[in-house]
Design a protein around this motif. Structure first.
Motif, PDB file in Angstrom:
ATOM      1  N   GLN A  66      39.526 -19.193  34.428  1.00  0.00           N
ATOM      2  CA  GLN A  66      39.453 -18.551  33.124  1.00  0.00           C
ATOM      3  C   GLN A  66      37.989 -18.453  32.709  1.00  0.00           C
ATOM      4  OE1 GLN A  66      42.183 -17.491  31.033  1.00  0.00           O
ATOM      5  NE2 GLN A  66      43.185 -17.668  33.023  1.00  0.00           N
ATOM      6  N   VAL A  67      37.622 -17.364  32.062  1.00  0.00           N
ATOM      7  CA  VAL A  67      36.261 -17.190  31.579  1.00  0.00           C
ATOM      8  C   VAL A  67      36.269 -16.958  30.078  1.00  0.00           C
ATOM      9  CG1 VAL A  67      35.380 -16.317  33.781  1.00  0.00           C
ATOM     10  CG2 VAL A  67      36.242 -14.702  32.092  1.00  0.00           C
ATOM     11  N   ALA A  68      35.200 -17.393  29.426  1.00  0.00           N
ATOM     12  CA  ALA A  68      34.986 -17.131  27.997  1.00  0.00           C
ATOM     13  C   ALA A  68      33.979 -16.001  27.902  1.00  0.00           C
ATOM     14  CB  ALA A  68      34.454 -18.376  27.301  1.00  0.00           C
ATOM     15  N   VAL A  69      34.303 -14.999  27.095  1.00  0.00           N
ATOM     16  CA  VAL A  69      33.480 -13.795  26.988  1.00  0.00           C
ATOM     17  C   VAL A  69      33.105 -13.561  25.530  1.00  0.00           C
ATOM     18  CG1 VAL A  69      33.385 -11.319  27.463  1.00  0.00           C
ATOM     19  CG2 VAL A  69      34.745 -12.806  28.944  1.00  0.00           C
ATOM     20  N   HIS A  70      31.802 -13.363  25.300  1.00  0.00           N
ATOM     21  CA  HIS A  70      31.307 -12.968  23.981  1.00  0.00           C
ATOM     22  C   HIS A  70      31.172 -11.452  24.011  1.00  0.00           C
ATOM     23  CE1 HIS A  70      27.968 -12.175  21.091  1.00  0.00           C
ATOM     24  NE2 HIS A  70      28.746 -12.923  20.350  1.00  0.00           N
ATOM     25  N   PRO A  71      31.761 -10.765  23.047  1.00  0.00           N
ATOM     26  CA  PRO A  71      31.724  -9.292  23.072  1.00  0.00           C
ATOM     27  C   PRO A  71      30.299  -8.754  23.099  1.00  0.00           C
ATOM     28  CG  PRO A  71      33.221 -10.105  21.386  1.00  0.00           C
ATOM     29  CD  PRO A  71      32.485 -11.299  21.902  1.00  0.00           C
ATOM     30  N   PRO A  72      30.094  -7.666  23.853  1.00  0.00           N
ATOM     31  CA  PRO A  72      31.153  -6.906  24.511  1.00  0.00           C
ATOM     32  C   PRO A  72      31.526  -7.443  25.886  1.00  0.00           C
ATOM     33  CG  PRO A  72      29.099  -5.703  24.729  1.00  0.00           C
ATOM     34  CD  PRO A  72      28.801  -6.941  23.908  1.00  0.00           C
TER      35      PRO A  72
END
Length: 181
Positions: A66-72
């Protein structure tokens, strides 16, 4: 950046391999400074780590990344788990959890662990464990705060690495993976 900056958790995609390698190398060099030999930490290569991630997942299809993504689209952390464990009586294992240093302390690690725990639970895993460097007090505190119970310790040899070395790891466990979801 505000403490409440938005992020989302999603499964890894192959296009994430390079930013994931960057997080891994940076996190290792920051979090493990003083805990692992400098020459070992300096030996990490982004190109090799990127390929390692692609090869790892191809060779371990049961693993959950699983990865955490800060937009965009900025990757800021990841968690790797497996529906089998390296401790008797535990059904699953958190193999890795790394958050970009500037993003730590914002609940991202907890969210990533929760996402992995939910997937593991959906696969029928009832318990979870993790190994952490015994000297990594910040990580140990994090797992204790999540309710992890100290299970024991082990010594791991890295004599196949240049200069060879040993480390001490501590195992933490949750008898009920549902407590993390």
């Amino acid at each position: 950046m505000p403490l409440s900056a938005p992020y989302t958790i999603r499964p890894f995609k192959p296009s994430d391999a390079r930013p994931l390698a960057e997080i891994q190398v940076n996190s290792y060099q920051v979090a493990y400074a003083g805990l692992l030999p400098e020459d070992y930490l300096a030996g990490f290569n982004l190109d090799e780590q990127e390929q390692d991630w692609l090869d790892w997942l191809a060779g371990h299809p049961q693993d959950l990344l699983q990865v955490a993504v800060h937009p965009p689209a900025e990757l800021i952390g990841y968690a790797l788990a497996r529906p089998q464990a390296d401790w008797p009586g535990y059904a699953s294992e958190l193999l890795a959890l790394h958050i970009c240093p500037g993003w730590q302390g914002r609940g991202i690690g907890r969210s990533l662990v929760r996402a992995c725990a939910a997937q593991l639970q959906a696969q029928g895993c009832t318990s979870l464990m993790v190994w952490v460097l015994s000297g990594n007090q910040r990580a140990r505190y994090f797992y204790e705060k999540l309710g992890g119970k100290l299970l024991g310790e082990r010594s791991v040899s890295f004599y196949d690495e240049p200069g060879g070395f040993q480390i001490s790891e501590s195992a933490y466990g949750w008898e009920r993976v549902a407590d993390l979801v």
